[in-house]
Design a protein around this motif. Structure first.
Motif, PDB file in Angstrom:
ATOM      1  N   VAL A  48       0.835  -1.204   0.000  1.00  0.00           N
ATOM      2  CA  VAL A  48       0.000   0.000   0.000  1.00  0.00           C
ATOM      3  C   VAL A  48       0.868   1.251   0.000  1.00  0.00           C
ATOM      4  N   MET A  49       1.933   1.242   0.777  1.00  0.00           N
ATOM      5  CA  MET A  49       2.798   2.416   0.838  1.00  0.00           C
ATOM      6  C   MET A  49       3.520   2.654  -0.485  1.00  0.00           C
ATOM      7  N   LEU A  50       3.896   1.604  -1.193  1.00  0.00           N
ATOM      8  CA  LEU A  50       4.506   1.797  -2.511  1.00  0.00           C
ATOM      9  C   LEU A  50       3.523   2.486  -3.458  1.00  0.00           C
ATOM     10  N   GLU A  51       2.266   2.107  -3.397  1.00  0.00           N
ATOM     11  CA  GLU A  51       1.255   2.743  -4.237  1.00  0.00           C
ATOM     12  C   GLU A  51       1.080   4.212  -3.857  1.00  0.00           C
ATOM     13  N   LYS A  52       1.037   4.489  -2.588  1.00  0.00           N
ATOM     14  CA  LYS A  52       0.841   5.864  -2.134  1.00  0.00           C
ATOM     15  C   LYS A  52       2.053   6.744  -2.455  1.00  0.00           C
ATOM     16  N   VAL A  53       3.249   6.205  -2.314  1.00  0.00           N
ATOM     17  CA  VAL A  53       4.459   6.979  -2.622  1.00  0.00           C
ATOM     18  C   VAL A  53       4.564   7.220  -4.127  1.00  0.00           C
ATOM     19  N   ALA A  54       4.194   6.232  -4.924  1.00  0.00           N
ATOM     20  CA  ALA A  54       4.211   6.417  -6.374  1.00  0.00           C
ATOM     21  C   ALA A  54       3.267   7.534  -6.792  1.00  0.00           C
ATOM     22  N   ALA A  55       2.178   7.713  -6.056  1.00  0.00           N
ATOM     23  CA  ALA A  55       1.176   8.720  -6.405  1.00  0.00           C
ATOM     24  C   ALA A  55       1.379  10.055  -5.696  1.00  0.00           C
ATOM     25  N   MET A  56       2.322  10.166  -4.775  1.00  0.00           N
ATOM     26  CA  MET A  56       2.462  11.365  -3.962  1.00  0.00           C
ATOM     27  C   MET A  56       2.933  12.565  -4.784  1.00  0.00           C
ATOM     28  N   PRO A  57       2.650  13.773  -4.310  1.00  0.00           N
ATOM     29  CA  PRO A  57       3.122  14.976  -4.996  1.00  0.00           C
ATOM     30  C   PRO A  57       4.507  15.396  -4.515  1.00  0.00           C
ATOM     31  N   ILE A  58       5.142  16.261  -5.265  1.00  0.00           N
ATOM     32  CA  ILE A  58       6.366  16.919  -4.815  1.00  0.00           C
ATOM     33  C   ILE A  58       5.967  18.040  -3.861  1.00  0.00           C
ATOM     34  N   THR A  59       6.697  18.189  -2.768  1.00  0.00           N
ATOM     35  CA  THR A  59       6.398  19.223  -1.774  1.00  0.00           C
ATOM     36  C   THR A  59       7.668  19.983  -1.421  1.00  0.00           C
ATOM     37  N   SER A  60       7.682  21.274  -1.666  1.00  0.00           N
ATOM     38  CA  SER A  60       8.837  22.081  -1.296  1.00  0.00           C
ATOM     39  C   SER A  60       8.803  22.371   0.201  1.00  0.00           C
ATOM     40  N   PRO A  61       9.968  22.405   0.846  1.00  0.00           N
ATOM     41  CA  PRO A  61       9.984  22.731   2.279  1.00  0.00           C
ATOM     42  C   PRO A  61       9.656  24.193   2.520  1.00  0.00           C
ATOM     43  N   THR A  62       9.219  24.500   3.720  1.00  0.00           N
ATOM     44  CA  THR A  62       9.018  25.887   4.112  1.00  0.00           C
ATOM     45  C   THR A  62      10.335  26.645   4.008  1.00  0.00           C
ATOM     46  N   ASN A  63      10.286  27.851   3.449  1.00  0.00           N
ATOM     47  CA  ASN A  63      11.482  28.672   3.263  1.00  0.00           C
ATOM     48  C   ASN A  63      12.513  27.952   2.396  1.00  0.00           C
ATOM     49  N   ALA A  64      12.026  27.359   1.301  1.00  0.00           N
ATOM     50  CA  ALA A  64      12.851  26.486   0.466  1.00  0.00           C
ATOM     51  C   ALA A  64      14.113  27.159  -0.052  1.00  0.00           C
ATOM     52  N   ALA A  65      14.053  28.454  -0.349  1.00  0.00           N
ATOM     53  CA  ALA A  65      15.210  29.139  -0.935  1.00  0.00           C
ATOM     54  C   ALA A  65      16.416  29.149  -0.005  1.00  0.00           C
ATOM     55  N   ALA A  66      16.188  28.917   1.279  1.00  0.00           N
ATOM     56  CA  ALA A  66      17.290  28.966   2.253  1.00  0.00           C
ATOM     57  C   ALA A  66      18.050  27.649   2.351  1.00  0.00           C
ATOM     58  N   TYR A  67      17.556  26.596   1.670  1.00  0.00           N
ATOM     59  CA  TYR A  67      18.126  25.269   1.869  1.00  0.00           C
ATOM     60  C   TYR A  67      18.583  24.630   0.568  1.00  0.00           C
ATOM     61  N   ASP A  68      19.587  23.760   0.687  1.00  0.00           N
ATOM     62  CA  ASP A  68      20.084  22.995  -0.455  1.00  0.00           C
ATOM     63  C   ASP A  68      19.466  21.606  -0.532  1.00  0.00           C
ATOM     64  N   SER A  69      18.889  21.139   0.565  1.00  0.00           N
ATOM     65  CA  SER A  69      18.330  19.788   0.617  1.00  0.00           C
ATOM     66  C   SER A  69      17.234  19.744   1.665  1.00  0.00           C
ATOM     67  N   ALA A  70      16.426  18.683   1.595  1.00  0.00           N
ATOM     68  CA  ALA A  70      15.382  18.451   2.599  1.00  0.00           C
ATOM     69  C   ALA A  70      15.386  16.965   2.918  1.00  0.00           C
ATOM     70  N   TYR A  71      15.913  16.620   4.064  1.00  0.00           N
ATOM     71  CA  TYR A  71      16.087  15.233   4.486  1.00  0.00           C
ATOM     72  C   TYR A  71      14.767  14.466   4.454  1.00  0.00           C
ATOM     73  N   SER A  72      14.729  13.405   3.669  1.00  0.00           N
ATOM     74  CA  SER A  72      13.537  12.574   3.537  1.00  0.00           C
ATOM     75  C   SER A  72      13.609  11.454   4.570  1.00  0.00           C
ATOM     76  N   ALA A  73      13.092  11.738   5.759  1.00  0.00           N
ATOM     77  CA  ALA A  73      13.277  10.840   6.897  1.00  0.00           C
ATOM     78  C   ALA A  73      12.528   9.527   6.750  1.00  0.00           C
ATOM     79  N   LEU A  74      11.393   9.531   6.058  1.00  0.00           N
ATOM     80  CA  LEU A  74      10.583   8.318   5.926  1.00  0.00           C
ATOM     81  C   LEU A  74      10.335   7.924   4.466  1.00  0.00           C
TER      82      LEU A  74
END
Length: 490
Positions: free
Chosen positions: A145-171
């Motif tokens: 189920v999680m593979l299906e949900k991740v395949a369908a998920m949207p891209i999400t920019s972090p808050t204050n994205a311009a200040a960062y080079d990366s956003a750690y994908s913890a899960l």
């Protein structure tokens, strides 16, 4: 344990350096602090040989900690998953710059068609928010189920994205890499892990994403579960586990232990040099003669993680599902689920072996698991700027962060030198860690069952600094007879 692994253990045991071993054991024993009977284990390899291992405390009510004891190591498992991916790249089953959707067509949904493997491994794909997926803690245990949900998920920019080079994908990271692994191998993630990585290394019985039923009772538990019965009320388990470990006041004994650590002098000098740790007059205890500060747990951890820079919105988006119902990672059903970014289970010896292969440039006992070209790419930092989730300079490689050490020591423990740049690895939420330093052909793993987090515990940092200090001291050079290697001279 396989016969192959037993033979490996017998051969590497002969390389133990007694003086290094004694120092390592004493430091680990001291760092049990007042948290007994909980404990942990440390394993160190150099040039493909185990040069030291130490254990302290109890893993379960009837089990002493040993180098081959299994434990849940949270995000430390990300390094294992990344290493599996690198083996697949080396075998030309994957390419860092290919679109993930070219292997896994369903992944192209919601604008993800141009996301590359490289961007996911370096946490630059903006696939960090678990809150962008409709998944509660129970759903997260369902791999398909999680593979299906991740395949369908949207891209999400972090808050204050311009200040960062990366956003750690913890899960999310684990399902993305696990899904593409299954797509190109036509195997389950568990079988691919065994076939391509752990079996060649002789550790197939001690490293898992999804613990076999026969192994669950061999996994270390928290002390609060030592006397738990199978019939225990579920509500009590909920109250115990669904909370975050907090920073405890330091006793005088704990502070004295810190003062006797090999890195303490360096830490004090770093505390003075780093103005970020001196944001008010109470942060550093000093007199008019500029006496070096005395450091407690909070002050030492602030040398590694600047929590004042923590973006809480991004941190919560990465780690807390929208349902806000935490997962009990120590429950049987969670240990047996596949959540590769968070519930990796392995022994310290298995983790140290994986990183020993990496420390040797991708080779292990005559086998080339990762070719030279692939190794050069995986070990090269992809950015140097700040991360949107982690309050530290992560310097992400492909699946690994930098080696967290403040000092490269020489014979003078009082002299703070430039930070190391060649080492890399991955730590876990609870403060477990595994890393390698190819310049020294050195690997290290520390796992435990202390009820702590990486933001409120110093053990991984103290042990890392101590091992590097001991290795750099001539009298503790366990490899003085094998200094010349194809990777250089140290």
């Amino acid at each position: 344990m396989t016969d192959h692994h037993k033979e490996n253990n017998q051969s590497v045991d002969q390389q133990i350096n007694s003086e290094f071993q004694q120092r390592l054991q004493q430091i680990l024993t001291d760092l049990q602090l007042e948290d007994g009977p909980a404990g942990g284990t440390v394993v160190v390899y150099q040039a493909g040989k185990c040069i030291g291992k130490a254990s302290t405390g109890m893993a379960r009510s009837n089990m002493l900690w040993q180098p081959d004891t299994l434990a849940i190591n949270f995000s430390t498992g990300k390094g294992v998953l990344a290493t599996l991916v690198h083996v697949l790249v080396s075998k030309q089953l994957l390419n860092y710059d290919a679109f993930i959707a070219s292997y896994w067509p369903a992944f192209a949904a919601n604008g993800k068609e141009n996301i590359t493997l490289r961007s996911v491994l370096s946490h630059q794909a903006n696939l960090f928010s678990i809150q962008s997926i409709d998944a509660d803690s129970e759903t997260m245990l369902d791999w398909s189920v999680m593979l299906e949900k991740v395949a369908a998920m949207p891209i999400t920019s972090p808050t204050n994205a311009a200040a960062y080079d990366s956003a750690y994908s913890a899960l999310v990271y684990g399902w993305v890499l696990g899904g593409v692994t299954e797509a190109v191998t036509n195997m389950s993630l568990a079988k691919a892990l065994i076939h391509y990585l752990t079996e060649p290394l002789g550790i197939a019985d001690s490293c898992y994403f999804g613990v076999p039923d026969s192994k669950v009772e061999q996994v270390a538990t928290l002390v609060q579960d030592f006397d738990a019965s199978e019939s225990e009320d579920a509500l009590l388990r909920h109250k115990r586990h669904n909370r975050k470990p907090v920073l405890k006041p330091d006793s005088l004994s704990t502070l004295r232990t810190y003062e006797n650590l090999p890195s303490y002098s360096c830490w004090r000098q770093q505390a003075v040099a780093n103005k970020k740790t001196m944001d008010d007059e109470n942060t550093v205890d000093s007199d008019e003669h500029n006496e070096l500060p005395k450091l407690d747990t909070a002050r030492i951890t602030r040398l590694y993680f600047d929590t004042s820079q923590l973006n809480l919105r991004n941190y919560k988006a990465a780690l807390i599902p929208a349902s806000k119902q935490p997962i009990d990672y120590h429950k049987r059903e969670t240990l047996q689920a596949v959540i590769p970014a968070a519930n990796g289970v392995a022994s310290a010896d298995a983790l140290a072996t994986i990183y020993a292969m990496l420390a040797n440039g991708g080779e292990w006992q005559g086998q080339t698991l990762i070719d030279h070209k692939t190794f050069q790419q995986l070990s090269t930092p992809q950015m140097t700027g700040p991360d949107a989730v982690m309050p530290a300079s992560m310097q992400w490689r492909l699946g690994y962060h930098r080696l967290f050490t403040l000092c490269t020591h020489n014979k003078s423990a009082d002299e703070a030198l430039k930070p190391q740049t060649s080492g890399f690895g991955h730590m876990g939420y609870n403060g477990s860690v595994a890393w390698c330093d190819p310049s020294r052909q050195l690997s290290f793993a520390f796992i435990h069952n202390f009820d702590t987090t990486m933001l409120n515990d110093i053990r991984q940092f103290a042990l890392t600094e101590a091992v590097l200090l001991l290795i750099n001291e001539t009298r503790f050079d366990p490899c003085r007879q094998i200094r010349t290697t194809k990777l250089g001279r140290f």
